[in-house]
Scaffold this motif. Sequence first.
Motif, PDB file in Angstrom:
ATOM      1  N   GLN A   1      10.537   4.677  -1.049  1.00 21.67           N
ATOM      2  CA  GLN A   1      10.375   6.087  -0.714  1.00 21.67           C
ATOM      3  C   GLN A   1      10.141   6.260   0.789  1.00 21.67           C
ATOM      4  O   GLN A   1      10.667   7.199   1.412  1.00 21.67           O
ATOM      5  CB  GLN A   1       9.210   6.681  -1.498  1.00 21.67           C
ATOM      6  N   TRP A   2       9.322   5.378   1.371  1.00 15.29           N
ATOM      7  CA  TRP A   2       9.113   5.404   2.829  1.00 15.29           C
ATOM      8  C   TRP A   2      10.455   5.387   3.541  1.00 15.29           C
ATOM      9  O   TRP A   2      10.700   6.206   4.438  1.00 15.29           O
ATOM     10  CB  TRP A   2       8.253   4.207   3.237  1.00 15.29           C
ATOM     11  N   LYS A   3      11.340   4.451   3.166  1.00 16.57           N
ATOM     12  CA  LYS A   3      12.614   4.297   3.874  1.00 16.57           C
ATOM     13  C   LYS A   3      13.543   5.491   3.660  1.00 16.57           C
ATOM     14  O   LYS A   3      14.399   5.779   4.497  1.00 16.57           O
ATOM     15  CB  LYS A   3      13.299   3.006   3.432  1.00 16.57           C
ATOM     16  N   ARG A   4      13.395   6.178   2.559  1.00 15.34           N
ATOM     17  CA  ARG A   4      14.206   7.371   2.336  1.00 15.34           C
ATOM     18  C   ARG A   4      13.735   8.538   3.194  1.00 15.34           C
ATOM     19  O   ARG A   4      14.545   9.378   3.608  1.00 15.34           O
ATOM     20  CB  ARG A   4      14.163   7.782   0.860  1.00 15.34           C
ATOM     21  N   GLU A   5      12.435   8.599   3.474  1.00 21.37           N
ATOM     22  CA  GLU A   5      11.866   9.791   4.090  1.00 21.37           C
ATOM     23  C   GLU A   5      11.538   9.647   5.569  1.00 21.37           C
ATOM     24  O   GLU A   5      11.330  10.653   6.248  1.00 21.37           O
ATOM     25  CB  GLU A   5      10.588  10.184   3.325  1.00 21.37           C
ATOM     26  N   ARG A   6      11.490   8.418   6.098  1.00 22.10           N
ATOM     27  CA  ARG A   6      11.027   8.239   7.469  1.00 22.10           C
ATOM     28  C   ARG A   6      12.011   7.376   8.252  1.00 22.10           C
ATOM     29  O   ARG A   6      12.815   6.656   7.679  1.00 22.10           O
ATOM     30  CB  ARG A   6       9.646   7.573   7.502  1.00 22.10           C
ATOM     31  N   THR A   7      11.862   7.442   9.576  1.00 23.86           N
ATOM     32  CA  THR A   7      12.723   6.625  10.444  1.00 23.86           C
ATOM     33  C   THR A   7      11.982   5.423  11.019  1.00 23.86           C
ATOM     34  O   THR A   7      12.612   4.433  11.371  1.00 23.86           O
ATOM     35  CB  THR A   7      13.270   7.475  11.598  1.00 23.86           C
ATOM     36  N   GLN A   8      10.638   5.492  11.113  1.00 19.63           N
ATOM     37  CA  GLN A   8       9.910   4.364  11.692  1.00 19.63           C
ATOM     38  C   GLN A   8       9.835   3.204  10.701  1.00 19.63           C
ATOM     39  O   GLN A   8       9.848   3.413   9.488  1.00 19.63           O
ATOM     40  CB  GLN A   8       8.503   4.788  12.144  1.00 19.63           C
ATOM     41  N   PRO A   9       9.737   1.973  11.192  1.00 18.70           N
ATOM     42  CA  PRO A   9       9.706   0.801  10.305  1.00 18.70           C
ATOM     43  C   PRO A   9       8.475   0.800   9.405  1.00 18.70           C
ATOM     44  O   PRO A   9       7.416   1.319   9.759  1.00 18.70           O
ATOM     45  CB  PRO A   9       9.675  -0.380  11.280  1.00 18.70           C
ATOM     46  N   VAL A  10       8.625   0.185   8.244  1.00 20.81           N
ATOM     47  CA  VAL A  10       7.530   0.085   7.275  1.00 20.81           C
ATOM     48  C   VAL A  10       6.414  -0.800   7.830  1.00 20.81           C
ATOM     49  O   VAL A  10       6.656  -1.916   8.304  1.00 20.81           O
ATOM     50  CB  VAL A  10       8.037  -0.492   5.943  1.00 20.81           C
ATOM     51  N   SER A  11       5.194  -0.305   7.765  1.00 20.22           N
ATOM     52  CA  SER A  11       4.013  -1.075   8.153  1.00 20.22           C
ATOM     53  C   SER A  11       2.829  -0.485   7.406  1.00 20.22           C
ATOM     54  O   SER A  11       2.347   0.598   7.761  1.00 20.22           O
ATOM     55  CB  SER A  11       3.783  -1.004   9.663  1.00 20.22           C
ATOM     56  N   ALA A  12       2.353  -1.172   6.374  1.00 22.12           N
ATOM     57  CA  ALA A  12       1.327  -0.559   5.527  1.00 22.12           C
ATOM     58  C   ALA A  12       0.573  -1.595   4.712  1.00 22.12           C
ATOM     59  O   ALA A  12       1.131  -2.622   4.308  1.00 22.12           O
ATOM     60  CB  ALA A  12       1.967   0.455   4.575  1.00 22.12           C
ATOM     61  N   PHE A  13      -0.695  -1.306   4.471  1.00 24.62           N
ATOM     62  CA  PHE A  13      -1.458  -1.941   3.407  1.00 24.62           C
ATOM     63  C   PHE A  13      -1.365  -1.026   2.193  1.00 24.62           C
ATOM     64  O   PHE A  13      -1.595   0.192   2.299  1.00 24.62           O
ATOM     65  CB  PHE A  13      -2.926  -2.128   3.800  1.00 24.62           C
ATOM     66  N   ILE A  14      -1.046  -1.609   1.055  1.00 28.34           N
ATOM     67  CA  ILE A  14      -0.880  -0.837  -0.172  1.00 28.34           C
ATOM     68  C   ILE A  14      -1.824  -1.424  -1.212  1.00 28.34           C
ATOM     69  O   ILE A  14      -1.818  -2.634  -1.465  1.00 28.34           O
ATOM     70  CB  ILE A  14       0.574  -0.901  -0.682  1.00 28.34           C
ATOM     71  N   TYR A  15      -2.632  -0.559  -1.829  1.00 25.26           N
ATOM     72  CA  TYR A  15      -3.640  -1.006  -2.783  1.00 25.26           C
ATOM     73  C   TYR A  15      -3.363  -0.397  -4.150  1.00 25.26           C
ATOM     74  O   TYR A  15      -3.138   0.814  -4.270  1.00 25.26           O
ATOM     75  CB  TYR A  15      -5.044  -0.606  -2.313  1.00 25.26           C
ATOM     76  N   ASP A  16      -3.406  -1.217  -5.171  1.00 24.10           N
ATOM     77  CA  ASP A  16      -3.189  -0.797  -6.554  1.00 24.10           C
ATOM     78  C   ASP A  16      -4.560  -0.621  -7.209  1.00 24.10           C
ATOM     79  O   ASP A  16      -5.183  -1.588  -7.658  1.00 24.10           O
ATOM     80  CB  ASP A  16      -2.354  -1.862  -7.278  1.00 24.10           C
ATOM     81  N   LEU A  17      -5.042   0.609  -7.246  1.00 23.29           N
ATOM     82  CA  LEU A  17      -6.387   0.869  -7.753  1.00 23.29           C
ATOM     83  C   LEU A  17      -6.499   0.661  -9.255  1.00 23.29           C
ATOM     84  O   LEU A  17      -7.557   0.275  -9.760  1.00 23.29           O
ATOM     85  CB  LEU A  17      -6.821   2.279  -7.376  1.00 23.29           C
ATOM     86  N   LYS A  18      -5.431   0.923  -9.977  1.00 24.94           N
ATOM     87  CA  LYS A  18      -5.457   0.672 -11.424  1.00 24.94           C
ATOM     88  C   LYS A  18      -5.673  -0.810 -11.693  1.00 24.94           C
ATOM     89  O   LYS A  18      -6.489  -1.202 -12.541  1.00 24.94           O
ATOM     90  CB  LYS A  18      -4.160   1.148 -12.076  1.00 24.94           C
ATOM     91  N   ALA A  19      -4.962  -1.651 -10.950  1.00 23.78           N
ATOM     92  CA  ALA A  19      -5.134  -3.098 -11.106  1.00 23.78           C
ATOM     93  C   ALA A  19      -6.545  -3.523 -10.712  1.00 23.78           C
ATOM     94  O   ALA A  19      -7.137  -4.405 -11.342  1.00 23.78           O
ATOM     95  CB  ALA A  19      -4.099  -3.840 -10.265  1.00 23.78           C
ATOM     96  N   LEU A  20      -7.093  -2.909  -9.672  1.00 20.72           N
ATOM     97  CA  LEU A  20      -8.452  -3.236  -9.243  1.00 20.72           C
ATOM     98  C   LEU A  20      -9.458  -2.873 -10.314  1.00 20.72           C
ATOM     99  O   LEU A  20     -10.364  -3.660 -10.632  1.00 20.72           O
ATOM    100  CB  LEU A  20      -8.773  -2.506  -7.937  1.00 20.72           C
ATOM    101  N   ARG A  21      -9.337  -1.679 -10.887  1.00 24.32           N
ATOM    102  CA  ARG A  21     -10.260  -1.271 -11.950  1.00 24.32           C
ATOM    103  C   ARG A  21     -10.200  -2.225 -13.134  1.00 24.32           C
ATOM    104  O   ARG A  21     -11.230  -2.640 -13.679  1.00 24.32           O
ATOM    105  CB  ARG A  21      -9.938   0.159 -12.410  1.00 24.32           C
ATOM    106  N   GLU A  22      -8.981  -2.582 -13.547  1.00 25.07           N
ATOM    107  CA  GLU A  22      -8.830  -3.457 -14.703  1.00 25.07           C
ATOM    108  C   GLU A  22      -9.421  -4.834 -14.431  1.00 25.07           C
ATOM    109  O   GLU A  22     -10.093  -5.418 -15.293  1.00 25.07           O
ATOM    110  CB  GLU A  22      -7.348  -3.558 -15.071  1.00 25.07           C
TER     111      GLU A  22
END
Length: 407
Positions: A18-39
């Motif tokens: 989705q980032w690449k569809r909507e933005r022009t700058q290169p991807v750079s992110a920390f992504i956290y899966d909160l559902k996985a953390l809770r489980e």
Amino acid sequence: MSVAVLKKEDKVIAWIEQWKRERTQPVSAFIYDLKALRERAMDIVQGLPDGCRLFYAIKANPSKVILECLEPIVHGFEAASIGEVRKIREVSEHKPVIFGGPGKKDEEIAEALERRVMLLHAESTHELRRISLLAGRLGVTASVLLRVNLRASFPEATLVMAGRPTQFGIDEEQVPEAIRLALSLPHVQLEGFHLHSISNNLDPQLHAKLISVYWARAKEWQEAYSLSLRYLNAGGGFGISYTDPNRTFDWSVFTTGLRDVLAEQSIPGVELLFEPGRYMAAACGYYAAEVIDLKCNHGKHYAILRGGSHHFRLPGAWQHSHPFEVVPLERWDYPFARPEVRDVEITAAGELCTPKDVLARDVRVARLRIGDVLLFHYAGAYGWTISAHDFLSHAHPEHVFLGRERS
């Protein structure tokens, strides 16, 4: 080590696309899966035997969103600075807090007491005296655990915090002096001991044996000094393997062994405390960095990333190749052919002007193109907050939290 492409249905991959569809700058992110953390957190807490409590060590990841996610699940939090105590109190005014660390300042101790921490780890006899003095000025009694550096040898863990000279805790040979001092101080209540000897241990049976050693020491001191103890803090130290996906710390094996230890050795009325951080948070986080360039220097292939060790210092600090997956992205905005490599070993290097800015070395990839993303796993702990964010003044990555529960 070879890498494979993640499944497209993965929600982390979907966010990158989705980032690449909507933005022009290169991807750079920390992504956290909160559902996985809770489980994961619920599995860990629910797997503990009766008489045990779990405190999340927020040094692993002190993000407010992470703390809010864990607050209803864990028994409390462990802080290693007054700044961390403040972060916890922003999330909860009442959640139990343990305050540790080898360099507590007077102002930190006083504020921690004012903020009603449950326990302080006393790291030296000098610190014990200061805690009593400051507690007296506030008209309170400080509940403390003596942190002890045992003389036993612990050779099998990645990081060793005891069993040899370190800056942590009170030398086991000095414990009698520390106990006598604690019992004599007017504004200190000795509640027990803190014995965190190893970190990132991958052997659950060894860890259960370690708890057995802790109980034996605590019982010796209790009997020798007629102590009324309430807590034995066994720290954390449960491991994550960054280099071998087949090596895992099996929580069920550990808790089975722990039940046997408690059945044989536990002290009536004494609770066993744990302080995991990495083991709880690492697997819920990812670091995504887009490939900006591909080059071959002196026969070695390099992928230059939008990001690097100023975002994610852990691989460099531990001198390992961090595990990643290739996320292929089809967008290509240039009017010339898209460079790529196939079936080669690449070194993933960052955008800093230093040859030490490397996240993985000599990793074979089936195919990699400029504009694809390297998705590094196990980035939920000791990632962003241990890194030199502003070195060379590059833009910071985004921090994305997937799976937030609606209030």
